[in-house]
Design a protein around this motif. Structure first.
Motif, PDB file in Angstrom:
ATOM      1  N   THR A  17       0.795  -1.506  -0.217  1.00  0.00           N
ATOM      2  CA  THR A  17      -0.195  -0.410  -0.430  1.00  0.00           C
ATOM      3  C   THR A  17       0.914   1.383  -0.033  1.00  0.00           C
ATOM      4  O   THR A  17       2.230   1.543   0.044  1.00  0.00           O
ATOM      5  CB  THR A  17      -0.795  -0.498   1.547  1.00  0.00           C
ATOM      6  OG1 THR A  17      -1.443  -1.079   1.634  1.00  0.00           O
ATOM      7  CG2 THR A  17      -2.281   1.352   1.290  1.00  0.00           C
ATOM      8  N   ASP A  18       0.316   2.104  -0.822  1.00  0.00           N
ATOM      9  CA  ASP A  18       1.182   3.751  -0.770  1.00  0.00           C
ATOM     10  C   ASP A  18       1.178   4.528   0.662  1.00  0.00           C
ATOM     11  O   ASP A  18      -0.122   3.472   1.788  1.00  0.00           O
ATOM     12  CB  ASP A  18       0.019   4.583  -1.334  1.00  0.00           C
ATOM     13  CG  ASP A  18       0.729   6.213  -2.027  1.00  0.00           C
ATOM     14  OD1 ASP A  18       1.900   5.678  -1.690  1.00  0.00           O
ATOM     15  OD2 ASP A  18       0.055   7.077  -1.703  1.00  0.00           O
ATOM     16  N   ILE A  19       2.188   4.534   1.109  1.00  0.00           N
ATOM     17  CA  ILE A  19       2.368   4.855   2.571  1.00  0.00           C
ATOM     18  C   ILE A  19       1.328   6.167   2.735  1.00  0.00           C
ATOM     19  O   ILE A  19       1.885   6.501   3.796  1.00  0.00           O
ATOM     20  CB  ILE A  19       4.132   5.492   2.707  1.00  0.00           C
ATOM     21  CG1 ILE A  19       4.643   5.800   4.070  1.00  0.00           C
ATOM     22  CG2 ILE A  19       3.967   6.444   1.738  1.00  0.00           C
ATOM     23  CD1 ILE A  19       4.103   4.797   4.961  1.00  0.00           C
ATOM     24  N   SER A  20       0.846   6.957   2.079  1.00  0.00           N
ATOM     25  CA  SER A  20      -0.239   7.531   2.475  1.00  0.00           C
ATOM     26  C   SER A  20      -1.416   7.197   3.172  1.00  0.00           C
ATOM     27  O   SER A  20      -2.139   7.375   3.379  1.00  0.00           O
ATOM     28  CB  SER A  20      -0.183   8.767   1.667  1.00  0.00           C
ATOM     29  OG  SER A  20      -1.514   7.804  -0.045  1.00  0.00           O
ATOM     30  N   ALA A  21      -1.957   5.605   2.545  1.00  0.00           N
ATOM     31  CA  ALA A  21      -2.457   5.895   2.712  1.00  0.00           C
ATOM     32  C   ALA A  21      -2.539   4.753   4.342  1.00  0.00           C
ATOM     33  O   ALA A  21      -3.318   4.373   5.296  1.00  0.00           O
ATOM     34  CB  ALA A  21      -3.284   4.166   1.682  1.00  0.00           C
ATOM     35  N   VAL A  22      -0.943   4.582   4.709  1.00  0.00           N
ATOM     36  CA  VAL A  22      -1.013   3.818   5.517  1.00  0.00           C
ATOM     37  C   VAL A  22      -0.973   5.026   6.913  1.00  0.00           C
ATOM     38  O   VAL A  22      -1.445   4.637   8.123  1.00  0.00           O
ATOM     39  CB  VAL A  22       0.115   2.912   6.159  1.00  0.00           C
ATOM     40  CG1 VAL A  22       0.017   2.228   6.950  1.00  0.00           C
ATOM     41  CG2 VAL A  22       0.091   2.026   4.658  1.00  0.00           C
ATOM     42  N   TYR A  23      -0.525   6.157   6.349  1.00  0.00           N
ATOM     43  CA  TYR A  23      -0.264   7.073   7.283  1.00  0.00           C
ATOM     44  C   TYR A  23      -2.161   7.916   7.499  1.00  0.00           C
ATOM     45  O   TYR A  23      -1.825   8.176   8.714  1.00  0.00           O
ATOM     46  CB  TYR A  23       0.859   8.272   7.601  1.00  0.00           C
ATOM     47  CG  TYR A  23       1.667   8.405   6.833  1.00  0.00           C
ATOM     48  CD1 TYR A  23       2.537   7.246   7.961  1.00  0.00           C
ATOM     49  CD2 TYR A  23       2.674   8.624   6.020  1.00  0.00           C
ATOM     50  CE1 TYR A  23       3.854   8.140   8.413  1.00  0.00           C
ATOM     51  CE2 TYR A  23       3.696   8.214   5.656  1.00  0.00           C
ATOM     52  CZ  TYR A  23       4.930   8.344   7.248  1.00  0.00           C
ATOM     53  OH  TYR A  23       5.906   8.189   7.163  1.00  0.00           O
ATOM     54  N   ARG A  24      -2.786   7.641   6.664  1.00  0.00           N
ATOM     55  CA  ARG A  24      -4.318   8.153   6.901  1.00  0.00           C
ATOM     56  C   ARG A  24      -5.062   7.474   7.508  1.00  0.00           C
ATOM     57  O   ARG A  24      -5.603   7.390   8.514  1.00  0.00           O
ATOM     58  CB  ARG A  24      -5.614   8.052   5.058  1.00  0.00           C
ATOM     59  CG  ARG A  24      -6.232   8.747   5.579  1.00  0.00           C
ATOM     60  CD  ARG A  24      -6.632   9.184   4.193  1.00  0.00           C
ATOM     61  NE  ARG A  24      -6.100   8.486   2.625  1.00  0.00           N
ATOM     62  CZ  ARG A  24      -5.399   8.160   2.191  1.00  0.00           C
ATOM     63  NH1 ARG A  24      -4.681   9.526   2.083  1.00  0.00           N
ATOM     64  NH2 ARG A  24      -5.322   7.334   1.067  1.00  0.00           N
ATOM     65  N   ALA A  50      -2.701   0.249  13.547  1.00  0.00           N
ATOM     66  CA  ALA A  50      -2.249   1.495  12.574  1.00  0.00           C
ATOM     67  C   ALA A  50      -0.851   1.823  12.954  1.00  0.00           C
ATOM     68  O   ALA A  50       0.158   2.082  11.567  1.00  0.00           O
ATOM     69  CB  ALA A  50      -3.253   2.379  12.967  1.00  0.00           C
ATOM     70  N   ARG A  51      -0.521   1.859  13.748  1.00  0.00           N
ATOM     71  CA  ARG A  51       1.478   2.300  14.142  1.00  0.00           C
ATOM     72  C   ARG A  51       1.994   1.265  13.911  1.00  0.00           C
ATOM     73  O   ARG A  51       3.326   1.331  13.659  1.00  0.00           O
ATOM     74  CB  ARG A  51       1.498   3.123  16.057  1.00  0.00           C
ATOM     75  CG  ARG A  51       2.523   3.539  16.314  1.00  0.00           C
ATOM     76  CD  ARG A  51       2.872   3.665  17.402  1.00  0.00           C
ATOM     77  NE  ARG A  51       4.098   4.406  17.907  1.00  0.00           N
ATOM     78  CZ  ARG A  51       5.211   3.360  17.931  1.00  0.00           C
ATOM     79  NH1 ARG A  51       5.117   2.378  17.922  1.00  0.00           N
ATOM     80  NH2 ARG A  51       6.414   4.441  18.165  1.00  0.00           N
ATOM     81  N   ALA A  52       2.091   0.525  14.255  1.00  0.00           N
ATOM     82  CA  ALA A  52       3.069  -1.052  14.303  1.00  0.00           C
ATOM     83  C   ALA A  52       3.117  -1.246  12.602  1.00  0.00           C
ATOM     84  O   ALA A  52       4.527  -1.420  11.703  1.00  0.00           O
ATOM     85  CB  ALA A  52       2.099  -1.971  14.017  1.00  0.00           C
ATOM     86  N   ALA A  53       1.611  -0.915  11.686  1.00  0.00           N
ATOM     87  CA  ALA A  53       1.778  -0.898  10.132  1.00  0.00           C
ATOM     88  C   ALA A  53       2.118  -0.037   9.179  1.00  0.00           C
ATOM     89  O   ALA A  53       3.444   0.375   8.452  1.00  0.00           O
ATOM     90  CB  ALA A  53       0.385  -0.429   9.128  1.00  0.00           C
ATOM     91  N   ALA A  68       1.270  12.956  10.301  1.00  0.00           N
ATOM     92  CA  ALA A  68       0.420  12.187  10.132  1.00  0.00           C
ATOM     93  C   ALA A  68       0.027  12.364  11.985  1.00  0.00           C
ATOM     94  O   ALA A  68      -1.271  12.888  12.041  1.00  0.00           O
ATOM     95  CB  ALA A  68       0.265  10.330  10.547  1.00  0.00           C
ATOM     96  N   VAL A  69       0.787  12.574  13.346  1.00  0.00           N
ATOM     97  CA  VAL A  69       0.260  12.684  14.294  1.00  0.00           C
ATOM     98  C   VAL A  69      -0.124  13.878  14.047  1.00  0.00           C
ATOM     99  O   VAL A  69      -1.446  14.571  14.985  1.00  0.00           O
ATOM    100  CB  VAL A  69       1.262  12.472  15.345  1.00  0.00           C
ATOM    101  CG1 VAL A  69       1.543  12.957  17.165  1.00  0.00           C
ATOM    102  CG2 VAL A  69       2.131  11.111  15.661  1.00  0.00           C
ATOM    103  N   GLU A  70       0.556  15.002  13.466  1.00  0.00           N
ATOM    104  CA  GLU A  70       0.095  16.818  14.239  1.00  0.00           C
ATOM    105  C   GLU A  70      -1.303  16.567  13.636  1.00  0.00           C
ATOM    106  O   GLU A  70      -1.790  17.324  13.756  1.00  0.00           O
ATOM    107  CB  GLU A  70       1.025  17.500  13.059  1.00  0.00           C
ATOM    108  CG  GLU A  70       0.856  18.866  13.573  1.00  0.00           C
ATOM    109  CD  GLU A  70       1.571  19.809  12.336  1.00  0.00           C
ATOM    110  OE1 GLU A  70       1.276  20.739  11.960  1.00  0.00           O
ATOM    111  OE2 GLU A  70       2.873  19.449  12.273  1.00  0.00           O
TER     112      GLU A  70
END
Length: 84
Positions: A17-24, A50-53, A68-70
């Protein structure tokens, strides 16, 4: 999805998966925990997964993680202000 099926999906998502989807997903989970914390016990399992991913993703960066946290805190703050 329940139990093992969800874990398998998350492992597949992490590597394909694209990292942006994982961050989302991480941002959404953190926002949910922050919002629930204000009114009762939070479900932290989704956030932990989600954090582990995010951390395991090959394109992970500290900068992206902090953004992502911000973003989660900004969403939570907007929710708090909308409730006033």
């Amino acid at each position: 999805m329940k139990g093992g099926r969800r874990l398998v999906l998350e492992v597949v998502m992490t590597s394909g998966t694209d990292i942006s989807a994982v961050y989302r997903e991480f941002t959404d989970a953190l926002t949910e925990v922050l919002a629930e914390n204000a009114v009762g016990p939070a479900r932290r399992g989704r956030l932990a997964r989600a954090r582990a991913a995010v951390k395991k993703h090959p394109n992970y960066s500290e900068h992206g993680y902090f953004l992502a946290v911000e973003t989660a805190f900004e969403h939570w703050e907007a929710m708090q202000n909308a409730g006033r």
